[in-house]
Design an enzyme around this catalytic site. Sequence first.
Site, PDB file in Angstrom:
ATOM      1  N   GLU A  64       5.740   1.536  -0.761  1.00  0.00           N
ATOM      2  CA  GLU A  64       5.744   2.804  -0.032  1.00  0.00           C
ATOM      3  C   GLU A  64       5.195   2.647   1.372  1.00  0.00           C
ATOM      4  O   GLU A  64       5.684   3.265   2.319  1.00  0.00           O
ATOM      5  CB  GLU A  64       4.951   3.878  -0.784  1.00  0.00           C
ATOM      6  N   GLY A  84       7.679  11.086   2.885  1.00  0.00           N
ATOM      7  CA  GLY A  84       8.193  10.503   1.660  1.00  0.00           C
ATOM      8  C   GLY A  84       8.478  11.575   0.624  1.00  0.00           C
ATOM      9  O   GLY A  84       7.649  12.448   0.375  1.00  0.00           O
ATOM     10  N   HIS A  91       9.498  -2.742 -11.893  1.00  0.00           N
ATOM     11  CA  HIS A  91       8.633  -3.915 -11.997  1.00  0.00           C
ATOM     12  C   HIS A  91       9.377  -4.949 -12.831  1.00  0.00           C
ATOM     13  O   HIS A  91       9.624  -4.747 -14.017  1.00  0.00           O
ATOM     14  CB  HIS A  91       7.301  -3.520 -12.633  1.00  0.00           C
ATOM     15  N   ARG A  93       8.896  -8.629 -12.813  1.00  0.00           N
ATOM     16  CA  ARG A  93       8.249  -9.883 -13.212  1.00  0.00           C
ATOM     17  C   ARG A  93       6.752  -9.742 -12.945  1.00  0.00           C
ATOM     18  O   ARG A  93       6.353  -9.195 -11.929  1.00  0.00           O
ATOM     19  CB  ARG A  93       8.822 -11.027 -12.385  1.00  0.00           C
ATOM     20  N   GLY A 110      19.689   7.880   8.668  1.00  0.00           N
ATOM     21  CA  GLY A 110      20.311   9.066   9.236  1.00  0.00           C
ATOM     22  C   GLY A 110      19.353   9.845  10.119  1.00  0.00           C
ATOM     23  O   GLY A 110      18.205   9.445  10.330  1.00  0.00           O
TER      24      GLY A 110
END
Length: 143
Positions: A64, A84, A91, A93, A110
Site C-alpha cells: 500500500e 486508497g 500471500h 510464499r 486515469g
Amino acid sequence: MDEAKKIETLERLNKASKNTLGETLDIVYTDVSDNHLTATMPVTPKVHQPYGIMHGGASCVLAETLGSCLSLINLDLSKSVPVGTNINSNHLRAIREGIVTGTATFIRKGNTMHVSQIEIRDEKGNLINHTTMTNNIVPVGKV
C-alpha cells in the site's frame, strides 16, 4: 524521468517516511520512474507473525505504501490527492529472513482513478506477494 528528477524523488520519498510506519518497518525507496516505484524492506522478527514468518500485514503495508506513493508522485498535489479505496493482497510464499523488494506499476493511470499492481519478491526473485490497489484521485478540498 531524468536522473536528477529520479534522485530528487527518491530523496523526497525517503525523507517523508520519517516518523511513519514506513520508517518503523525500514522501508527504503530505491528506484522510480513515471510508471513504477520500487522499495525494499528487511524481513526481521519485528515484521514476523508468531510462527516466525513475515506477517501478511507487513506485506500489505509495503504494497500500500508503494501503490499510494506511485499515485502521489504522478499528481499535481495542489490540484488532487490519491485516496486508497481498495487493496487485494495475495500471500503466495512465506519468508523468514532477508530483504524483500516491492515494485508498484500502473495497470491504469486515469484522471479519477489509479489502479496499480505491486509485486513483492525475495532476494532470489521468488514472488512472495501480489497485490492490486485502487486509488481514487480526489480534488484538493474534497477529501
